[in-house]
Design a protein around this motif. Structure first.
Motif, PDB file in Angstrom:
ATOM      1  N   THR A   8      65.613  38.711  39.241  1.00  0.00           N
ATOM      2  CA  THR A   8      66.312  37.588  39.873  1.00  0.00           C
ATOM      3  C   THR A   8      65.925  37.470  41.343  1.00  0.00           C
ATOM      4  O   THR A   8      65.668  36.366  41.849  1.00  0.00           O
ATOM      5  CB  THR A   8      67.838  37.762  39.743  1.00  0.00           C
ATOM      6  N   GLN A   9      65.872  38.594  42.039  1.00  0.00           N
ATOM      7  CA  GLN A   9      65.496  38.570  43.451  1.00  0.00           C
ATOM      8  C   GLN A   9      64.061  38.089  43.633  1.00  0.00           C
ATOM      9  O   GLN A   9      63.767  37.277  44.517  1.00  0.00           O
ATOM     10  CB  GLN A   9      65.685  39.959  44.061  1.00  0.00           C
ATOM     11  N   LYS A  10      63.154  38.575  42.805  1.00  0.00           N
ATOM     12  CA  LYS A  10      61.756  38.159  42.911  1.00  0.00           C
ATOM     13  C   LYS A  10      61.602  36.666  42.624  1.00  0.00           C
ATOM     14  O   LYS A  10      60.825  35.973  43.300  1.00  0.00           O
ATOM     15  CB  LYS A  10      60.890  38.981  41.948  1.00  0.00           C
ATOM     16  N   LEU A  11      62.332  36.169  41.641  1.00  0.00           N
ATOM     17  CA  LEU A  11      62.285  34.741  41.340  1.00  0.00           C
ATOM     18  C   LEU A  11      62.789  33.932  42.527  1.00  0.00           C
ATOM     19  O   LEU A  11      62.191  32.914  42.907  1.00  0.00           O
ATOM     20  CB  LEU A  11      63.132  34.447  40.097  1.00  0.00           C
ATOM     21  N   HIS A  12      63.869  34.396  43.121  1.00  0.00           N
ATOM     22  CA  HIS A  12      64.445  33.720  44.285  1.00  0.00           C
ATOM     23  C   HIS A  12      63.447  33.647  45.440  1.00  0.00           C
ATOM     24  O   HIS A  12      63.326  32.610  46.111  1.00  0.00           O
ATOM     25  CB  HIS A  12      65.708  34.457  44.715  1.00  0.00           C
ATOM     26  N   TYR A  13      62.722  34.731  45.669  1.00  0.00           N
ATOM     27  CA  TYR A  13      61.750  34.758  46.766  1.00  0.00           C
ATOM     28  C   TYR A  13      60.586  33.800  46.513  1.00  0.00           C
ATOM     29  O   TYR A  13      59.979  33.289  47.460  1.00  0.00           O
ATOM     30  CB  TYR A  13      61.197  36.173  46.956  1.00  0.00           C
ATOM     31  N   ARG A  14      60.281  33.548  45.231  1.00  0.00           N
ATOM     32  CA  ARG A  14      59.154  32.682  44.891  1.00  0.00           C
ATOM     33  C   ARG A  14      59.501  31.197  44.954  1.00  0.00           C
ATOM     34  O   ARG A  14      58.605  30.353  45.032  1.00  0.00           O
ATOM     35  CB  ARG A  14      58.663  33.016  43.481  1.00  0.00           C
ATOM     36  N   LEU A  15      60.790  30.875  44.874  1.00  0.00           N
ATOM     37  CA  LEU A  15      61.212  29.477  44.852  1.00  0.00           C
ATOM     38  C   LEU A  15      61.780  29.064  46.200  1.00  0.00           C
ATOM     39  O   LEU A  15      62.458  29.843  46.856  1.00  0.00           O
ATOM     40  CB  LEU A  15      62.268  29.247  43.757  1.00  0.00           C
ATOM     41  N   GLY A  16      61.501  27.823  46.587  1.00  0.00           N
ATOM     42  CA  GLY A  16      61.995  27.339  47.872  1.00  0.00           C
ATOM     43  C   GLY A  16      62.838  26.093  47.716  1.00  0.00           C
ATOM     44  O   GLY A  16      63.040  25.581  46.608  1.00  0.00           O
ATOM     45  N   GLU A  17      63.333  25.593  48.830  1.00  0.00           N
ATOM     46  CA  GLU A  17      64.183  24.408  48.809  1.00  0.00           C
ATOM     47  C   GLU A  17      63.475  23.222  48.160  1.00  0.00           C
ATOM     48  O   GLU A  17      64.102  22.403  47.485  1.00  0.00           O
ATOM     49  CB  GLU A  17      64.605  24.042  50.240  1.00  0.00           C
ATOM     50  N   HIS A  18      62.155  23.114  48.368  1.00  0.00           N
ATOM     51  CA  HIS A  18      61.418  21.993  47.788  1.00  0.00           C
ATOM     52  C   HIS A  18      61.430  22.050  46.262  1.00  0.00           C
ATOM     53  O   HIS A  18      61.380  21.020  45.589  1.00  0.00           O
ATOM     54  CB  HIS A  18      59.984  21.953  48.312  1.00  0.00           C
TER      55      HIS A  18
ATOM     56  N   VAL B 121      74.347  39.294  42.682  1.00  0.00           N
ATOM     57  CA  VAL B 121      73.183  39.114  43.557  1.00  0.00           C
ATOM     58  C   VAL B 121      72.971  37.636  43.873  1.00  0.00           C
ATOM     59  O   VAL B 121      72.581  37.282  44.997  1.00  0.00           O
ATOM     60  CB  VAL B 121      71.925  39.760  42.935  1.00  0.00           C
ATOM     61  N   ILE B 122      73.241  36.754  42.929  1.00  0.00           N
ATOM     62  CA  ILE B 122      73.140  35.318  43.194  1.00  0.00           C
ATOM     63  C   ILE B 122      74.138  34.906  44.274  1.00  0.00           C
ATOM     64  O   ILE B 122      73.801  34.176  45.212  1.00  0.00           O
ATOM     65  CB  ILE B 122      73.367  34.497  41.904  1.00  0.00           C
ATOM     66  N   GLY B 123      75.356  35.426  44.162  1.00  0.00           N
ATOM     67  CA  GLY B 123      76.383  35.085  45.148  1.00  0.00           C
ATOM     68  C   GLY B 123      76.111  35.670  46.513  1.00  0.00           C
ATOM     69  O   GLY B 123      76.269  34.997  47.536  1.00  0.00           O
ATOM     70  N   ALA B 124      75.657  36.925  46.545  1.00  0.00           N
ATOM     71  CA  ALA B 124      75.424  37.604  47.819  1.00  0.00           C
ATOM     72  C   ALA B 124      74.318  36.936  48.622  1.00  0.00           C
ATOM     73  O   ALA B 124      74.405  36.823  49.854  1.00  0.00           O
ATOM     74  CB  ALA B 124      75.089  39.075  47.573  1.00  0.00           C
ATOM     75  N   ASP B 125      73.272  36.500  47.931  1.00  0.00           N
ATOM     76  CA  ASP B 125      72.133  35.882  48.607  1.00  0.00           C
ATOM     77  C   ASP B 125      72.185  34.359  48.590  1.00  0.00           C
ATOM     78  O   ASP B 125      71.235  33.699  49.010  1.00  0.00           O
ATOM     79  CB  ASP B 125      70.825  36.356  47.966  1.00  0.00           C
ATOM     80  N   ARG B 126      73.300  33.806  48.108  1.00  0.00           N
ATOM     81  CA  ARG B 126      73.500  32.357  48.050  1.00  0.00           C
ATOM     82  C   ARG B 126      72.319  31.653  47.393  1.00  0.00           C
ATOM     83  O   ARG B 126      71.812  30.629  47.880  1.00  0.00           O
ATOM     84  CB  ARG B 126      73.764  31.800  49.445  1.00  0.00           C
ATOM     85  N   MET B 127      71.898  32.210  46.282  1.00  0.00           N
ATOM     86  CA  MET B 127      70.779  31.621  45.550  1.00  0.00           C
ATOM     87  C   MET B 127      71.209  30.333  44.857  1.00  0.00           C
ATOM     88  O   MET B 127      72.367  30.173  44.485  1.00  0.00           O
ATOM     89  CB  MET B 127      70.283  32.615  44.487  1.00  0.00           C
ATOM     90  N   LYS B 128      70.260  29.447  44.674  1.00  0.00           N
ATOM     91  CA  LYS B 128      70.535  28.206  43.953  1.00  0.00           C
ATOM     92  C   LYS B 128      70.164  28.299  42.476  1.00  0.00           C
ATOM     93  O   LYS B 128      70.191  27.304  41.754  1.00  0.00           O
ATOM     94  CB  LYS B 128      69.797  27.043  44.620  1.00  0.00           C
ATOM     95  N   ILE B 129      69.846  29.512  42.057  1.00  0.00           N
ATOM     96  CA  ILE B 129      69.591  29.749  40.639  1.00  0.00           C
ATOM     97  C   ILE B 129      70.917  29.665  39.891  1.00  0.00           C
ATOM     98  O   ILE B 129      71.923  30.234  40.322  1.00  0.00           O
ATOM     99  CB  ILE B 129      68.947  31.138  40.426  1.00  0.00           C
TER     100      ILE B 129
ATOM    101  N   LYS C 222      84.580  32.873  33.825  1.00  0.00           N
ATOM    102  CA  LYS C 222      85.128  33.691  34.909  1.00  0.00           C
ATOM    103  C   LYS C 222      84.030  34.410  35.685  1.00  0.00           C
ATOM    104  O   LYS C 222      84.228  34.820  36.831  1.00  0.00           O
ATOM    105  CB  LYS C 222      86.120  34.714  34.355  1.00  0.00           C
ATOM    106  N   LEU C 223      82.864  34.566  35.066  1.00  0.00           N
ATOM    107  CA  LEU C 223      81.722  35.200  35.718  1.00  0.00           C
ATOM    108  C   LEU C 223      80.790  34.165  36.354  1.00  0.00           C
ATOM    109  O   LEU C 223      79.656  34.476  36.704  1.00  0.00           O
ATOM    110  CB  LEU C 223      80.943  36.052  34.709  1.00  0.00           C
ATOM    111  N   GLU C 224      81.280  32.946  36.493  1.00  0.00           N
ATOM    112  CA  GLU C 224      80.535  31.851  37.118  1.00  0.00           C
ATOM    113  C   GLU C 224      79.281  31.464  36.336  1.00  0.00           C
ATOM    114  O   GLU C 224      78.308  30.957  36.905  1.00  0.00           O
ATOM    115  CB  GLU C 224      80.199  32.186  38.577  1.00  0.00           C
ATOM    116  N   VAL C 225      79.332  31.703  35.035  1.00  0.00           N
ATOM    117  CA  VAL C 225      78.285  31.181  34.157  1.00  0.00           C
ATOM    118  C   VAL C 225      78.466  29.673  34.064  1.00  0.00           C
ATOM    119  O   VAL C 225      79.584  29.183  33.914  1.00  0.00           O
ATOM    120  CB  VAL C 225      78.388  31.826  32.757  1.00  0.00           C
ATOM    121  N   SER C 226      77.382  28.931  34.171  1.00  0.00           N
ATOM    122  CA  SER C 226      77.480  27.469  34.135  1.00  0.00           C
ATOM    123  C   SER C 226      76.856  26.853  32.890  1.00  0.00           C
ATOM    124  O   SER C 226      77.189  25.716  32.532  1.00  0.00           O
ATOM    125  CB  SER C 226      76.850  26.864  35.393  1.00  0.00           C
TER     126      SER C 226
END
Length: 257
Positions: free
Chosen positions: A25-35, A57-65, A91-95
């Motif tokens: 998840t972290q590696k994916l986040h680093y590869r994706l940008g706002e664009h 980890v999504i919440g801590a790093d405010r990921m848009k994943i 309850k686990l913020e699954v969307s």
């Protein structure tokens, strides 16, 4: 015509323990940008044991994943050993929750009625179902592909309000292309996704057909995503094996670059 934001979803199936899930998840986040996020929605669907770790980890790093799940039970609670309910996932913020994947239908005996109950449960919990449909190779060769898919879509949407249908995602996955390396041609994928949209229109009305997002799934890779996404009725992809590698999955999500 409604502007449908494409959705690329990674179905990890029974892969990655929770330590590996955090790293991917972290590696994916680093590869994706706002664009990337301005053009496409991105969801990952880890095993149940990973969801809390990935949520953190999504919440801590405010990921848009977006966080997704692969399945749920139709009941809210009860004596169903080994099952997980839709409200528990919410309850686990699954969307998003995958419902009726061919592996659930074929390996675990899920009927159209069970799938329909799960669609309703996911919606009732405030999440979005990704309703899966698709034919076997034998059904396609017998000329029964459209009938099989139409039957699954109609059954999956039975009793679901039109506005709810418009908010859903439907994933067309030819079973013969899942994990086989074989991919439907972009023309075949478009034809079947157009069939899905037509059936939605017949079932829930023109507005629902216009709003629902239709994904293609089945050996989606960085090399074929752009051509698939160029089709009029394909609004995203449900990615299996290629979503396990954050570099490959990021390349798929960045297909518009």
């Amino acid at each position: 015509m409604t502007e449908r934001t494409p959705l690329i979803s990674g179905n990890w199936k029974m892969h990655h323990n929770h330590f590996e899930a955090i790293q991917v998840t972290q590696k994916l986040h680093y590869r994706l940008g706002e664009h990337d996020y301005s053009k496409v929605g991105v969801s990952i669907h880890p095993p149940f044991t990973d969801i809390r770790s990935v949520q953190t980890v999504i919440g801590a790093d405010r990921m848009k994943i977006l966080l997704g799940a692969q399945n749920c039970h139709a009941e809210e609670k009860g004596a169903f050993t080994g099952e997980v309910s839709a409200p528990m996932l919410a309850k686990l913020e699954v969307s998003l929750v995958i419902v009726g994947h061919s592996e659930r239908r074929q390996l675990f005996g899920e009927t159209d009625e069970v799938v329909n109950a799960k669609v309703k449960a996911v919606l009732a919990a405030g999440m979005t179902p990704i309703l899966c449909c698709g034919e076997t190779l034998e059904e396609r060769e017998a000329g029964e592909a459209e009938t099989k898919v139409a039957t699954q879509v109609r059954a999956g949407l039975d009793g679901v309000a039109a506005d709810a249908v418009a908010s859903m995602v439907i994933a067309y996955e030819p079973i013969w292309a899942i994990g086989t390396g074989r991919t439907a041609t972009s023309e075949d994928a478009q034809a079947m996704c157009a069939t899905v949209r037509s059936v939605v229109g017949e079932t829930a009305g023109a507005a629902a057909a216009d709003g629902v997002r239709i994904q293609y799934g089945g050996s989606v890779k960085p090399g074929n995503i752009a051509e698939l996404m160029g089709q009029a009725d394909i609004d995203g992809a449900l990615v299996g094996g290629a979503s396990l590698d954050p570099d490959d999955f990021a390349s798929i999500c960045s297909y518009q670059d």
